[in-house]
Design an enzyme around this catalytic site. Structure first.
Site, short mmCIF file in Angstrom:
data_model
loop_
_atom_site.label_atom_id
_atom_site.label_comp_id
_atom_site.label_asym_id
_atom_site.label_seq_id
_atom_site.Cartn_x
_atom_site.Cartn_y
_atom_site.Cartn_z
N HIS A 117 -67.54 -6.18 8.34
CA HIS A 117 -68.07 -7.49 8.76
C HIS A 117 -67.11 -8.01 9.83
O HIS A 117 -65.90 -7.82 9.71
CB HIS A 117 -68.09 -8.47 7.58
CG HIS A 117 -68.25 -9.89 8.04
ND1 HIS A 117 -69.48 -10.44 8.32
CD2 HIS A 117 -67.33 -10.86 8.32
CE1 HIS A 117 -69.31 -11.69 8.74
NE2 HIS A 117 -68.01 -11.97 8.75
N GLU A 145 -64.78 -18.83 8.43
CA GLU A 145 -64.46 -17.64 7.62
C GLU A 145 -62.96 -17.42 7.48
O GLU A 145 -62.49 -17.04 6.40
CB GLU A 145 -65.14 -16.41 8.25
CG GLU A 145 -66.66 -16.49 8.12
CD GLU A 145 -67.41 -15.39 8.88
OE1 GLU A 145 -66.76 -14.47 9.43
OE2 GLU A 145 -68.66 -15.46 8.92
N TYR A 193 -71.53 -15.52 2.93
CA TYR A 193 -72.89 -15.29 3.43
C TYR A 193 -73.71 -16.54 3.12
O TYR A 193 -74.35 -16.64 2.08
CB TYR A 193 -73.50 -14.03 2.82
CG TYR A 193 -72.93 -12.75 3.39
CD1 TYR A 193 -72.92 -12.52 4.77
CD2 TYR A 193 -72.41 -11.76 2.57
CE1 TYR A 193 -72.40 -11.36 5.30
CE2 TYR A 193 -71.88 -10.57 3.11
CZ TYR A 193 -71.89 -10.38 4.47
OH TYR A 193 -71.38 -9.22 5.00
N ASN A 252 -72.62 -0.78 6.68
CA ASN A 252 -72.12 -0.56 8.04
C ASN A 252 -70.63 -0.83 8.18
O ASN A 252 -70.16 -1.30 9.19
CB ASN A 252 -72.96 -1.38 9.03
CG ASN A 252 -73.03 -2.84 8.65
OD1 ASN A 252 -72.33 -3.27 7.73
ND2 ASN A 252 -73.82 -3.62 9.35
N LYS A 292 -65.89 -3.56 4.29
CA LYS A 292 -66.80 -3.78 3.17
C LYS A 292 -66.60 -2.69 2.11
O LYS A 292 -65.93 -1.67 2.37
CB LYS A 292 -68.23 -3.78 3.69
CG LYS A 292 -68.59 -4.98 4.60
CD LYS A 292 -70.01 -4.79 5.11
CE LYS A 292 -70.51 -5.94 5.96
NZ LYS A 292 -71.86 -5.65 6.50
N THR A 348 -75.29 -4.26 14.53
CA THR A 348 -75.54 -4.44 13.09
C THR A 348 -76.26 -3.22 12.51
O THR A 348 -75.88 -2.70 11.45
CB THR A 348 -76.43 -5.69 12.87
OG1 THR A 348 -75.79 -6.81 13.46
CG2 THR A 348 -76.67 -5.94 11.40
P1 ADP Z 1 -73.56 -8.58 11.48
O1 ADP Z 1 -72.88 -8.06 10.22
O2 ADP Z 1 -73.61 -7.51 12.55
O3 ADP Z 1 -72.98 -9.88 11.98
P2 ADP Z 1 -75.82 -10.03 10.28
O4 ADP Z 1 -74.91 -11.19 10.09
O5 ADP Z 1 -77.14 -10.28 10.92
O6 ADP Z 1 -75.10 -8.87 11.12
O7 ADP Z 1 -76.13 -9.34 8.88
C1 ADP Z 1 -75.13 -9.23 7.91
C2 ADP Z 1 -75.22 -7.89 7.25
O8 ADP Z 1 -76.47 -7.80 6.55
C3 ADP Z 1 -75.24 -6.68 8.16
O9 ADP Z 1 -73.94 -6.29 8.57
C4 ADP Z 1 -75.88 -5.64 7.27
O10 ADP Z 1 -74.94 -5.08 6.36
C5 ADP Z 1 -76.89 -6.46 6.49
N1 ADP Z 1 -78.26 -6.47 7.01
C6 ADP Z 1 -78.74 -7.18 8.05
N2 ADP Z 1 -80.06 -6.98 8.20
C7 ADP Z 1 -80.44 -6.11 7.24
C8 ADP Z 1 -81.68 -5.50 6.87
N3 ADP Z 1 -82.83 -5.73 7.51
N4 ADP Z 1 -81.69 -4.65 5.83
C9 ADP Z 1 -80.56 -4.40 5.16
N5 ADP Z 1 -79.36 -4.94 5.46
C10 ADP Z 1 -79.29 -5.78 6.49
#
Ligand code: ADP
Length: 164
Positions: free
Chosen positions: A131, A142, A51, A128, A11, A97
């Site tokens: 993805h 994807e 997304y 983080n 990212k 996550t």
């Molecule tokens: P992952 O990336 O681990 O598959 P998700 O698909 O649930 O997790 O969420 C996508 C991304 O959204 C996360 O990697 C993170 O960057 C962001 N995210 C998720 N929940 C939150 C939140 N409560 N506040 C801020 N950012 C969030």
């Protein structure tokens, strides 16, 4: 033997912090194969195909909006990673996550620490680093969204005869 392909993004925060090589290294050292790779900046339209509504259902509209601003803010590195149970393997290397909960040794656990609470208070996305596709259905969607067939390559890694 379930050979799978999964989509990984470094990212914008990972690119800005110079972590592209660090991320790729971790997949390569586990024996996973990079079969597609590019640096690209996506627009809002494209980001909404990545997304999808699913994220809105799971995390809410506000988080999706934050994420879309974030993922379109600067270039990302997109790659397709291939290997036995690649989807689970890559998720494991990536970590939880929520950076705060991500175990040290994982990509998120080694390079980020912020909590859901902090992100929600500041109304920012959790930055983080990566993805990674969440399941087989998402991986299929994807990989096809980010890469055309002729951008994906087949080759043999030298240690394959020892690993498989
Ligand atoms: P992952 O990336 O681990 O598959 P998700 O698909 O649930 O997790 O969420 C996508 C991304 O959204 C996360 O990697 C993170 O960057 C962001 N995210 C998720 N929940 C939150 C939140 N409560 N506040 C801020 N950012 C969030």
């Amino acid at each position: 033997m379930a050979i799978e392909q999964t989509l990984v993004l470094v990212k914008p925060d990972g690119v800005q912090r110079g972590l592209i090589g660090e991320v790729i290294k971790r997949f390569e050292q586990r024996g996973l194969k990079i079969v597609g790779l590019k640096l690209t900046k996506i627009d809002k339209d494209f980001s909404q195909k990545h997304y999808t509504d699913d994220i809105e259902k799971r995390r809410g509209k506000e988080v999706r909006d934050r994420l879309i601003d974030y993922i379109t803010s600067d270039p990302v590195v997109a790659m397709v990673v291939e290997g036995v149970d690649a989807i689970d393997n890559v998720r494991k290397l990536g970590g939880e996550t929520e950076s705060k909960s991500a175990i040290p040794g994982t990509i998120r656990g080694d390079f980020s620490h912020v909590s859901f609470n902090h992100a929600d208070e500041k109304k920012i996305p959790i930055k983080n680093i990566i993805h990674a596709s969440g399941n087989a259905e998402d991986a299929k969607h994807e990989v096809a969204l980010w890469f055309s067939i002729d951008e994906l390559h087949s080759y043999k890694r030298v240690e394959e005869d020892q690993v498989f």
